[in-house]
Design an enzyme around this catalytic site. Structure first.
Site, short mmCIF file in Angstrom:
data_model
loop_
_atom_site.label_atom_id
_atom_site.label_comp_id
_atom_site.label_asym_id
_atom_site.label_seq_id
_atom_site.Cartn_x
_atom_site.Cartn_y
_atom_site.Cartn_z
N ASP A 10 1.17 -0.82 3.29
CA ASP A 10 1.91 0.38 2.61
C ASP A 10 3.51 0.05 3.29
O ASP A 10 3.63 -0.39 4.66
CB ASP A 10 1.60 1.65 3.45
N ASP A 113 3.68 -0.04 -4.05
CA ASP A 113 3.65 -1.01 -2.95
C ASP A 113 1.99 -0.15 -1.70
O ASP A 113 2.82 -0.09 -0.87
CB ASP A 113 4.92 0.03 -2.49
N GLU A 114 1.12 -0.11 -2.65
CA GLU A 114 -0.11 0.27 -1.71
C GLU A 114 -0.38 -0.38 -1.99
O GLU A 114 -0.93 -0.23 -3.19
CB GLU A 114 -0.39 1.48 -1.41
MG LIG Z 1 5.47 2.99 0.84
#
Ligand SMILES: [Mg+2]
Length: 425
Positions: A10, A113-114
């Protein structure tokens, strides 16, 4: 069978980190934005828009994600505001996914974003998973210029919970045996899929922590929350939800959406955003070897009123062009030009791609050609990276064209740049 090992990677303050590292790399900033009170959002001149990401120094001023820019500026008049840039986020996200794919046998992007990485059976290659996770995050920081948290466990839920422990630039484990010590003391609101209103309701029942939830009789939870009650109980005890992995997520269909910080009113801009959403969506559908039959578009307007429309294709498809053309005509029907804050496209009624073609009356080989074109584009992108081949309409869109379009329009009326929250994946 080796024990399952899942990483959840993350990015820390993704939009801000990506912007900061990009500006440092281009020599725009001498001082890293992450070390200053700074935020992504809106337009500093017009003071419109909302904060979509903030630095740790900005957080110290009490600035929170989602608050209006004008309010944030009252809390910290020296706040540095940087407009959002969705093409930058898409590129940085792609660079992260490419790096993860170098090491992980299976990478499952969960949001821009993960990503989940299934590292099961890789200990013989990379050694101890915790030591390897440290190497992985250090390589991301060194080569890509931003930090991530890595959560490690034997299932997706626990890995995701672990990556949310202290930040930034950290590796955390949450093995099932560690649940009572590491997860149960956390507030119930920290549990995945427990929203704010559910957390409030839990509180009124005297259920404050995840541990309280784990010890609550199932029938009590079911009487207040229905099926979600049993699911929460299972999650609180570390059981994998059935919808965290792409295999299960996709049974509900595919979707891709973008949150926009300014009022989107320009039809041409909406068309470009829709095309970009459809490209990612269709590529993901093809990656899973699927085709979809139902295409839908949806939006939220500036008063947060939602609307959606969908239609069934004559034949199931994974073609970018087919999905985009369908979505565009749906958007034309649905949208009366009111200012939009979120735009999304979804595909459902999934067929396994059998590779056979059901020709419709007007097909005449066109569909087969479109599929061949998509397959060729996917292969090139797979081999040489996502940016190796781009639609002419997007060439320079992130640089010259968008700037030109923005400055043209800003002469007409003030506006903020586009900012996504969960554009791809
Ligand atoms: Mg994040």
């Amino acid at each position: 069978m080796p024990d399952p090992i899942i990483f959840h990677v993350d990015v820390n303050s993704a939009f801000l980190s990506w912007t900061a590292s990009d500006r440092m790399a281009k020599g725009i900033d001498k001082v890293d934005l992450r070390d200053l009170p700074s935020a992504i959002g809106g337009d500093p001149k017009t003071r419109h828009g909302i904060i979509t990401a903030k630095s740790i120094p900005a957080k110290r001023y009490g600035i929170v994600t989602g608050e209006p820019v004008s309010q944030a500026l009252r809390k910290c008049p020296s706040l540095i505001l940087v407009p959002g840039d969705y093409s930058l986020y898409a590129r940085q996200s792609q660079a992260l996914m490419d790096l993860l794919r170098k090491y992980a046998p299976a990478v499952d992007p969960f949001s821009i974003d993960e990503a989940f990485c299934d590292m099961t059976g890789t200990a013989s290659l990379y050694g101890d998973p915790v030591l390897f996770a440290h190497k992985l995050k250090d390589e991301i920081r060194r080569d890509l210029g931003f930090t991530v948290n890595v959560g490690i466990s034997s299932n997706h839920l626990l890995a995701k919970m672990a990556s949310d422990f202290t930040k930034p630039d950290r590796v955390h484990t949450l093995w099932p045996r560690e649940i009572p010590r590491k997860m149960w003391p956390l507030p119930a609101a920290d549990l995945l899929f427990v929203g704010e209103s559910t957390a409030q309701k839990l509180k009124s029942l005297g259920i404050l922590t995840i541990g309280d939830l784990a010890g609550t009789p199932e029938d009590l939870l079911v009487s207040h929350f229905g099926k979600h009650g049993s699911q929460m109980l299972a999650y609180a005890n570390g059981t994998e939800p059935s919808d965290l992995t792409s295999r299960h997520r996709k049974s509900r269909g595919f979707s891709n959406e973008i949150t926009i910080s300014h009022d989107l009113v320009d039809r041409e801009e909406a068309r470009l955003i829709l095309l970009s959403l459809c490209e990612t969506l269709a590529a993901r559908i093809r990656l899973q070897g699927d085709k979809i039959r139902l295409v839908g578009v949806y939006y939220k307007d500036s008063s947060f009123v939602s609307a959606s429309r969908q239609t069934r294709l004559n034949r199931s498809s994974s073609s970018t062009q087919t999905i985009y053309e369908t979505a565009l005509s749906l958007l034309h029907e649905l949208w009366d030009g009111r200012p939009l804050r979120l735009l999304g496209v979804r595909g459902s009624e999934i067929d396994k791609d059998s590779g056979s073609y059901q020709m419709d009356l007007f097909d005449a080989g066109k569909n087969r050609k479109l599929d061949q074109l998509d397959a060729a584009v996917d292969q090139i992108r797979d081999k040489f990276g996502d940016s190796s081949i781009r639609r002419a309409v997007f060439l320079g869109a992130d640089e010259t064209d968008l700037k030109k379009r923005r400055s043209n329009r800003s002469r007409k009326k003030p506006e903020d740049p586009t900012e996504p929250e969960t554009p791809c994946c």
